[in-house]
Design an enzyme around this catalytic site. Structure first.
Site, short mmCIF file in Angstrom:
data_model
loop_
_atom_site.label_atom_id
_atom_site.label_comp_id
_atom_site.label_asym_id
_atom_site.label_seq_id
_atom_site.Cartn_x
_atom_site.Cartn_y
_atom_site.Cartn_z
N ILE A 1 0.96 -1.30 0.09
CA ILE A 1 -0.03 0.01 -0.03
C ILE A 1 1.05 1.27 -0.01
O ILE A 1 1.84 1.25 0.90
CB ILE A 1 -1.04 -0.06 1.19
CG1 ILE A 1 -1.88 -0.97 1.41
CG2 ILE A 1 -1.73 1.46 1.42
CD1 ILE A 1 -2.48 -1.24 2.83
N HIS A 2 0.86 2.26 -0.86
CA HIS A 2 1.34 3.64 -0.73
C HIS A 2 0.75 4.51 -1.52
O HIS A 2 1.25 5.73 -1.51
CB HIS A 2 2.89 3.33 -1.50
CG HIS A 2 2.98 3.14 -2.82
ND1 HIS A 2 2.87 1.88 -3.52
CD2 HIS A 2 3.25 4.13 -3.80
CE1 HIS A 2 3.00 2.08 -4.64
NE2 HIS A 2 3.27 3.52 -4.95
N ARG A 3 -0.41 4.38 -2.35
CA ARG A 3 -0.90 5.51 -3.03
C ARG A 3 -1.33 6.57 -2.04
O ARG A 3 -2.05 6.36 -1.07
CB ARG A 3 -2.06 4.83 -3.74
CG ARG A 3 -1.75 4.01 -4.92
CD ARG A 3 -1.63 5.00 -6.42
NE ARG A 3 -0.43 5.50 -6.79
CZ ARG A 3 0.56 4.56 -7.02
NH1 ARG A 3 0.23 3.30 -7.35
NH2 ARG A 3 2.01 5.12 -7.52
#
Ligand code: UDP
Length: 383
Positions: A218-220
């Site tokens: 997850i990094h957006r």
């Protein structure tokens, strides 16, 4: 001998650049001189340096050391420094990848110096301008001279925006060349997978059983910068792990670590610290990441690159976003868009565990995208 400047800054660009540098070294050592410029957008060892070593990327001749900052500050610093480097080096092309602030800054600096921009991963669209990446990729495409799209969808998106296919060179920003060339990331997966599976010990190191864990990234910023979405997502991940009786392993991007510290309530942090269901680990090197993608049961991610690698390695992928640029993965029946909605996540995971579709037709080329790109760059200079 032509000179090209390759501008990279973020992890996925460094990884993609490995394929082009390898193609140059293998096939064009006497024809193309590549100068690597690193903006320093990603600067941690685990997000940058580790890939240079492992993937055999030549050392960067320049490192701007730009680091983190707001979009405006980051882009402005890169624009200023890229311009100075391009004036000094005066290359035949500036090569940029994907959709980060480094891509945008490089494209703007080069086009105004009349240096042709080569955009690799052109034409991808999410049709969501709330994503900073969407703005970067649209702006970059429209000032580029050579646009290389990994997918037919990318080509169609560009045609809808007024680009033309099969026009004659020499190509310029006003007569840009459009090419469907396959995916440069697939070049890397084909080239490195066997070696990664042999050399990586990540499965043993984390004490995992193949096919009995889920890989998640997850990094957006839509997920990390929004407390409601972020908490909802972590709750859903823990529930998924509990219901399947399999751990979820999450190699965390620095932005995600920050969000965990700042946005999750103590009860959830305590659960993460127990490491029972959802295990947060440091970012992985590329071989470890490939090994995890290969051995996991399925993947949950908001990453663009990881969605594709899931497909390359024949895994189903739960897309933790409300749209995707990689529509082919969804159309194949192996990608599932769920956003952060717990209900959708739950029903999709159920569907995946009963998946009967095991066919992964070739969608991303033949592993020779980088070679194709080098050829077209050379051809255009003699057109
Ligand atoms: N990646 C990696 N280690 C990790 C997470 C990702 O090597 O811990 C690699 C992954 O295999 C893929 C690329 O990073 O090649 C994807 O980059 P990222 O998800 O950061 O960016 P995006 O593709 O969303 O732009």
């Amino acid at each position: 001998m032509i000179k090209i400047v390759t501008l990279i800054g973020a992890r996925p660009q460094i990884i993609k650049a490995a394929a082009l540098s390898r193609a140059i070294k293998t096939n064009y050592p006497k024809l193309i001189n590549e100068i690597i410029v690193h903006t320093g957008q990603h600067y941690d060892h685990a997000m940058s340096e580790v890939f240079f070593k492992q993937l055999g990327i030549p050392e960067a001749t320049y490192n701007m050391g730009v680091g983190s900052g707001s979009h405006g500050i980051q882009t402005a610093k890169m624009l200023e420094q890229t311009e100075a480097i391009l004036i000094k080096e005066n290359p035949q092309y500036l090569v940029v990848y994907g959709d980060t602030n480094s891509t945008l800054a490089g494209a703007l600096a080069a086009v105004k110096l009349k240096i042709p921009v080569v955009h690799i991963e052109a034409g991808l669209r999410s049709f969501n301008k709330e994503m900073p990446e969407e703005i970067n990729r649209i702006a970059c495409d429209h000032v580029s001279t050579l646009l290389f799209s990994p997918t037919k969808t990318g080509i169609n998106n560009l045609l809808r925006e007024g680009f033309r296919l099969n026009n004659e060179g020499p190509f310029t920003p006003d007569n840009p060349g459009l090419f469907h060339c396959g995916d440069i990331m697939y070049d890397n997966t084909l080239y490195f997978t066997q070696r990664a599976l042999k050399e990586s010990q990540i499965i043993e190191r984390l004490g995992l059983t193949p096919d009995r864990f889920i890989l998640c990234t997850i990094h957006r910023d839509h997920n990390t910068d929004n407390t409601k979405e972020f908490v909802q997502l972590f709750e859903a991940l823990i529930q998924t792990s509990e219901s399947l009786g399999m751990p979820i392993i999450l190699p965390a991007h620095p932005r995600t670590i920050k969000a965990i510290q700042e946005r999750l309530p103590k009860t959830l942090v305590d659960k993460l610290e127990s490491g029972e269901n959802l295990r947060i680990v440091a970012p992985l090197d590329f071989f470890d990441m490939i090994a995890m993608e290969h051995h996991c049961r399925f993947i949950m991610t908001d990453s663009g690159g990881v969605q594709k690698e899931a497909y390359f390695l024949k895994k189903d992928v739960v897309i933790l976003r409300n749209e995707t640029e990689w529509v082919e993965v969804v159309e194949s029946g192996h990608g599932f868009i769920v956003g952060t909605d717990p209900e959708k996540i739950h029903s999709t995971v159920k569907q995946i565990t009963n998946q009967t579709n095991h066919s992964f037709p070739s969608l991303f080329g033949d592993g020779k995208a980088a070679q194709f790109i080098c050829n077209e760059m050379l051809k255009n200079l003699t057109a």
